[in-house]
Design an enzyme around this catalytic site. Structure first.
Site, PDB file in Angstrom:
ATOM      1  N   HIS A  10       0.863  -1.185   0.000  1.00  0.00           N
ATOM      2  CA  HIS A  10       0.000   0.000   0.000  1.00  0.00           C
ATOM      3  C   HIS A  10       0.898   1.233   0.000  1.00  0.00           C
ATOM      4  CE1 HIS A  10      -3.073  -2.835   1.989  1.00  0.00           C
ATOM      5  NE2 HIS A  10      -3.401  -2.680   0.716  1.00  0.00           N
ATOM      6  N   HIS A  51       3.133  -3.663   6.660  1.00  0.00           N
ATOM      7  CA  HIS A  51       2.023  -2.721   6.539  1.00  0.00           C
ATOM      8  C   HIS A  51       1.968  -1.771   7.735  1.00  0.00           C
ATOM      9  CE1 HIS A  51      -0.139  -4.678   3.147  1.00  0.00           C
ATOM     10  NE2 HIS A  51       0.557  -5.732   3.572  1.00  0.00           N
ATOM     11  N   ALA A  59      -6.434 -13.654  -0.130  1.00  0.00           N
ATOM     12  CA  ALA A  59      -6.120 -12.828  -1.295  1.00  0.00           C
ATOM     13  C   ALA A  59      -4.874 -11.978  -1.098  1.00  0.00           C
ATOM     14  CB  ALA A  59      -7.312 -11.924  -1.615  1.00  0.00           C
ATOM     15  N   GLU A  74       1.986  -5.623  10.787  1.00  0.00           N
ATOM     16  CA  GLU A  74       1.014  -4.516  10.774  1.00  0.00           C
ATOM     17  C   GLU A  74       1.281  -3.648  11.993  1.00  0.00           C
ATOM     18  OE1 GLU A  74      -1.655  -2.533   8.840  1.00  0.00           O
ATOM     19  OE2 GLU A  74      -2.140  -4.638   8.423  1.00  0.00           O
TER      20      GLU A  74
END
Length: 290
Positions: free
Chosen positions: A12, A103, A150, A163
């Site tokens: 991202h 992330h 996914a 994260e």
């Protein structure tokens, strides 16, 4: 043996800690204690990074199901996923032993390691990281088989996500960066110990793990318009116990909505900015010990 490791930042484009960590290690090198590991340092979505956005067309980290990879799609991230799948995978027949995808979240989740399986390898990894970083949270998302997820990390034979938050999108906080660096190093330290066979000589204690439950959405009216916001008593309380009857939302006309679950849950991704368009308020979890 974990013979090949792909460390990835920038899945991202506005989650900057992993991007900066990869760049720093590209510029200055990995710590020397990892010299025995075969680690590649990768930036996933450079176009999104350049635009300082999560993605250009579609979320890259939702492209890696077998169905999506096999379906023609001209979205930039869908095309990029094809390339990354060939680079790190191909999924299901991967040439990469371990993918570590980094992330950030805007939620106050601290340093969180997300594992997708509760097998011997990942339980040992969770225990090792928790032993190295007592402040770390372990989130288990095993609601579906590993290869049905996914996520980009599932292009590897094994894959996890780091994260870390809370950090606003598109900015870099030193404290969050340092937690990211510490957790990435802890995961790589585990790989060294795993390859050297030294884990067998260490009694790693069982650790607290949060098993993913369900997504809780914001209250909506008949037109799909949001009618409430996260209650201040819940905000920034990621992974803290939420008991039945405790407030979770404050309606815009000033009333409290309470948690109606039958038991205590452990909310996380509370008020995550990336899920705002999806009307997801937070996710629940069950506390277990592995």
């Amino acid at each position: 043996m974990v013979n090949s490791i792909a460390l990835i930042g920038g899945t991202h484009g506005n989650e900057t800690s992993g991007i900066q960590l990869i760049r720093n290690w590209q510029d200055f090198g990995l710590p020397t204690r990892f010299d025995e590991l075969n680690v590649s340092l990768n930036i996933a979505n450079q176009a999104a990074i350049d635009a300082n956005v999560r993605f250009i067309d579609e979320d890259l980290n939702r492209q890696f199901t077998f169905e999506r990879l096999a379906t023609p799609n001209n979205a930039k991230e869908a095309l990029l996923a094809q390339t990354l799948n060939q680079k790190f995978g191909p999924k299901g027949e991967s040439n990469t032993d371990f993918v570590i995808d980094i992330h950030n979240t805007t939620s106050a989740m601290g340093a969180t390691l997300i594992i997708l399986e509760a097998d011997e390898f990942h339980i040992s990894l969770a225990r090792y990281v928790k032993h190295q970083m007592p402040e770390a949270n372990i989130l288990l998302e095993d609601e579906k088989p590993y290869l049905e997820h996914a996520y980009l990390c599932t292009t590897g034979k094994r894959g996890v996500m780091i994260e870390v938050g809370g950090q606003p999108q598109g900015v870099l906080r030193e404290d969050v960066y340092l937690l990211t660096e510490a957790m990435a190093e802890a995961v790589l330290d585990f790989c060294v110990a795993f390859n050297n066979g030294t884990l067998a000589t260490v009694q790693l204690p069982e650790c607290e793990v949060f098993r993913l439950g369900e997504n809780i959405t914001f209250p909506l009216d008949e037109a799909g318009k949001r009618t409430a916001m996260i209650h201040h008593a819940l905000q920034d309380k990621d992974f803290e116990p939420l008991l039945p009857g405790m407030p979770i939302f404050r309606t815009f006309d000033g009333h409290d909505i309470t948690w109606q679950g039958e038991s205590t849950t452990y909310p996380h991704f509370i008020n995550e900015a990336a899920y705002f368009k999806l009307d997801v308020a937070f996710a629940t979890a069950q506390r277990i010990v592995l």
